[in-house]
Design a protein around this motif. Structure first.
Motif, PDB file in Angstrom:
ATOM      1  N   SER A   1      48.676  46.109  47.457  1.00 20.38           N
ATOM      2  CA  SER A   1      47.246  46.290  47.105  1.00 20.38           C
ATOM      3  C   SER A   1      46.902  45.951  45.838  1.00 20.38           C
ATOM      4  CB  SER A   1      46.561  47.435  47.441  1.00 20.38           C
ATOM      5  OG  SER A   1      46.739  47.670  48.990  1.00 20.38           O
ATOM      6  N   LEU A   2      47.531  46.408  44.925  1.00 17.28           N
ATOM      7  CA  LEU A   2      47.298  46.349  43.401  1.00 17.28           C
ATOM      8  C   LEU A   2      47.707  44.876  43.082  1.00 17.28           C
ATOM      9  CD1 LEU A   2      48.706  49.616  41.897  1.00 17.28           C
ATOM     10  CD2 LEU A   2      46.234  48.888  41.875  1.00 17.28           C
ATOM     11  N   VAL A   3      48.695  44.332  43.289  1.00 19.36           N
ATOM     12  CA  VAL A   3      48.977  43.032  43.155  1.00 19.36           C
ATOM     13  C   VAL A   3      48.084  42.040  43.424  1.00 19.36           C
ATOM     14  CG1 VAL A   3      50.744  41.201  43.520  1.00 19.36           C
ATOM     15  CG2 VAL A   3      51.557  43.233  42.710  1.00 19.36           C
ATOM     16  N   ILE A   4      47.667  42.212  44.616  1.00 16.15           N
ATOM     17  CA  ILE A   4      46.578  41.338  45.369  1.00 16.15           C
ATOM     18  C   ILE A   4      45.186  41.334  44.503  1.00 16.15           C
ATOM     19  CG2 ILE A   4      45.104  40.829  47.364  1.00 16.15           C
ATOM     20  CD1 ILE A   4      47.641  41.595  49.084  1.00 16.15           C
ATOM     21  N   ASN A   5      44.727  42.776  44.598  1.00 15.00           N
ATOM     22  CA  ASN A   5      43.666  42.662  43.793  1.00 15.00           C
ATOM     23  C   ASN A   5      43.733  42.251  42.334  1.00 15.00           C
ATOM     24  OD1 ASN A   5      42.355  43.673  46.164  1.00 15.00           O
ATOM     25  ND2 ASN A   5      42.639  45.933  45.579  1.00 15.00           N
ATOM     26  N   TRP A   6      44.650  42.549  41.715  1.00 10.30           N
ATOM     27  CA  TRP A   6      44.969  42.039  40.198  1.00 10.30           C
ATOM     28  C   TRP A   6      44.935  40.526  40.109  1.00 10.30           C
ATOM     29  CZ3 TRP A   6      49.521  45.268  38.918  1.00 10.30           C
ATOM     30  CH2 TRP A   6      49.077  46.772  38.590  1.00 10.30           C
ATOM     31  N   LEU A   7      45.370  39.833  41.221  1.00  8.68           N
ATOM     32  CA  LEU A   7      45.327  38.358  41.421  1.00  8.68           C
ATOM     33  C   LEU A   7      43.765  38.052  41.633  1.00  8.68           C
ATOM     34  CD1 LEU A   7      48.355  37.503  43.365  1.00  8.68           C
ATOM     35  CD2 LEU A   7      47.816  36.867  40.997  1.00  8.68           C
ATOM     36  N   ILE A   8      42.954  38.940  42.267  1.00  9.10           N
ATOM     37  CA  ILE A   8      41.653  38.378  42.581  1.00  9.10           C
ATOM     38  C   ILE A   8      40.733  38.526  41.444  1.00  9.10           C
ATOM     39  CG2 ILE A   8      39.393  39.083  43.819  1.00  9.10           C
ATOM     40  CD1 ILE A   8      41.504  39.691  46.312  1.00  9.10           C
ATOM     41  N   VAL A   9      41.102  39.733  40.749  1.00  7.27           N
ATOM     42  CA  VAL A   9      40.386  39.943  39.295  1.00  7.27           C
ATOM     43  C   VAL A   9      40.592  38.657  38.442  1.00  7.27           C
ATOM     44  CG1 VAL A   9      40.236  41.549  37.223  1.00  7.27           C
ATOM     45  CG2 VAL A   9      40.191  42.591  39.597  1.00  7.27           C
ATOM     46  N   PHE A  10      41.767  38.356  38.247  1.00  8.29           N
ATOM     47  CA  PHE A  10      42.200  37.297  37.460  1.00  8.29           C
ATOM     48  C   PHE A  10      41.592  36.135  37.670  1.00  8.29           C
ATOM     49  CE2 PHE A  10      45.073  33.371  36.517  1.00  8.29           C
ATOM     50  CZ  PHE A  10      45.153  33.637  35.176  1.00  8.29           C
ATOM     51  N   VAL A  11      41.650  35.576  38.921  1.00  8.44           N
ATOM     52  CA  VAL A  11      40.826  34.248  39.378  1.00  8.44           C
ATOM     53  C   VAL A  11      39.352  34.710  39.225  1.00  8.44           C
ATOM     54  CG1 VAL A  11      40.302  33.021  41.330  1.00  8.44           C
ATOM     55  CG2 VAL A  11      42.643  33.624  40.995  1.00  8.44           C
ATOM     56  N   ALA A  12      38.735  35.652  39.583  1.00  8.33           N
ATOM     57  CA  ALA A  12      37.214  35.962  39.508  1.00  8.33           C
ATOM     58  C   ALA A  12      37.214  35.834  37.797  1.00  8.33           C
ATOM     59  CB  ALA A  12      37.066  37.290  39.865  1.00  8.33           C
ATOM     60  N   ASN A  13      37.656  36.391  37.047  1.00 12.39           N
ATOM     61  CA  ASN A  13      37.603  36.226  35.389  1.00 12.39           C
ATOM     62  C   ASN A  13      37.808  34.588  35.050  1.00 12.39           C
ATOM     63  OD1 ASN A  13      36.897  38.854  35.167  1.00 12.39           O
ATOM     64  ND2 ASN A  13      38.880  39.574  34.872  1.00 12.39           N
ATOM     65  N   ALA A  14      38.686  34.174  35.472  1.00 11.64           N
ATOM     66  CA  ALA A  14      38.951  32.857  34.939  1.00 11.64           C
ATOM     67  C   ALA A  14      38.059  31.969  35.482  1.00 11.64           C
ATOM     68  CB  ALA A  14      40.376  32.512  35.666  1.00 11.64           C
ATOM     69  N   GLY A  15      37.353  32.226  36.672  1.00 13.56           N
ATOM     70  CA  GLY A  15      36.264  31.478  37.326  1.00 13.56           C
ATOM     71  C   GLY A  15      34.954  31.806  36.804  1.00 13.56           C
ATOM     72  N   GLY A  16      34.915  33.000  35.674  1.00  7.88           N
ATOM     73  CA  GLY A  16      33.679  33.187  34.949  1.00  7.88           C
ATOM     74  C   GLY A  16      32.724  33.862  35.931  1.00  7.88           C
ATOM     75  N   ILE A  17      33.262  34.638  37.134  1.00  8.77           N
ATOM     76  CA  ILE A  17      32.291  35.193  37.962  1.00  8.77           C
ATOM     77  C   ILE A  17      32.303  36.713  37.497  1.00  8.77           C
ATOM     78  CG2 ILE A  17      32.219  36.478  40.258  1.00  8.77           C
ATOM     79  CD1 ILE A  17      34.124  34.045  41.320  1.00  8.77           C
ATOM     80  N   ALA A  18      30.878  37.057  37.065  1.00  8.87           N
ATOM     81  CA  ALA A  18      30.331  38.393  36.466  1.00  8.87           C
ATOM     82  C   ALA A  18      31.315  38.705  35.431  1.00  8.87           C
ATOM     83  CB  ALA A  18      30.281  39.239  37.847  1.00  8.87           C
ATOM     84  N   PRO A  19      31.417  38.066  34.361  1.00 10.89           N
ATOM     85  CA  PRO A  19      32.323  38.798  33.160  1.00 10.89           C
ATOM     86  C   PRO A  19      31.859  39.918  32.644  1.00 10.89           C
ATOM     87  CG  PRO A  19      31.111  36.767  32.531  1.00 10.89           C
ATOM     88  CD  PRO A  19      30.856  36.827  34.156  1.00 10.89           C
ATOM     89  N   GLU A  20      30.367  40.162  32.697  1.00 14.82           N
ATOM     90  CA  GLU A  20      29.789  41.567  32.197  1.00 14.82           C
ATOM     91  C   GLU A  20      29.990  42.987  33.210  1.00 14.82           C
ATOM     92  OE1 GLU A  20      27.871  38.516  32.202  1.00 14.82           O
ATOM     93  OE2 GLU A  20      28.838  37.943  30.408  1.00 14.82           O
ATOM     94  N   LEU A  21      30.328  42.282  34.360  1.00 14.26           N
ATOM     95  CA  LEU A  21      30.379  43.358  35.359  1.00 14.26           C
ATOM     96  C   LEU A  21      31.538  44.312  34.937  1.00 14.26           C
ATOM     97  CD1 LEU A  21      29.058  44.572  38.083  1.00 14.26           C
ATOM     98  CD2 LEU A  21      30.425  43.034  39.397  1.00 14.26           C
TER      99      LEU A  21
END
Length: 142
Positions: free
Chosen positions: A30-50
């Motif tokens: 679960s941690l690995v999957i969620n860290w990958l989702i965070v990485f992709v979200a951050n790389a895509g600029g999705i809510a960087p201030e959230l």
């Protein structure tokens, strides 16, 4: 014949080491999957201030969720006849409830949006699927 073997295996007492092993596996995956989702979200600029879409809160809440799921599965294993079915039902209900803040609260947070809520919801779904899959997997038992 296979269904009889499944029933007897499902009725077999769950040992503490089986539960801990399964819980650790569910947590790591679960941690690995969620860290990958965070990485992709951050790389895509999705809510960087959230704040909720950063590694620390994601790691903390993922850990709380998986530990809660593992404890719940352990309790159900000792109190109900069909622990896997009962756990799947409980997990589905908890998942649905956990999605509410993602779509009601997160969009109103500083830096939040409906897309950010959907990303967090995806993490909840991923963790729930992993927990149900790993905790009910009889191959994790000796």
């Amino acid at each position: 014949m296979d269904s009889e073997a499944e029933v007897s295996e499902s009725a077999r007492p769950l040992t503490r080491s089986d539960l801990v092993r399964s819980g650790v596996i569910a947590l790591v995956v679960s941690l690995v999957i969620n860290w990958l989702i965070v990485f992709v979200a951050n790389a895509g600029g999705i809510a960087p201030e959230l704040a909720a879409l950063n590694y620390e809160p994601v790691s903390f809440f993922t850990t709380i969720g998986v530990v809660g799921a593992t404890v719940t599965y352990g309790v159900l294993a000792r109190t109900v006849a069909d622990r896997d079915r009962a756990f799947t039902i409980v997990a589905a209900i908890v998942l649905l409830l956990s999605l509410l803040p993602d779509f009601v609260v997160i969009p109103d947070q500083p830096g939040g949006s409906l897309v950010a809520g959907a990303v967090l919801g995806l993490m909840h779904v991923a963790t729930a699927v992993v927990c149900v899959g790993v905790l009910t997997d009889r191959r994790n038992r000796r």
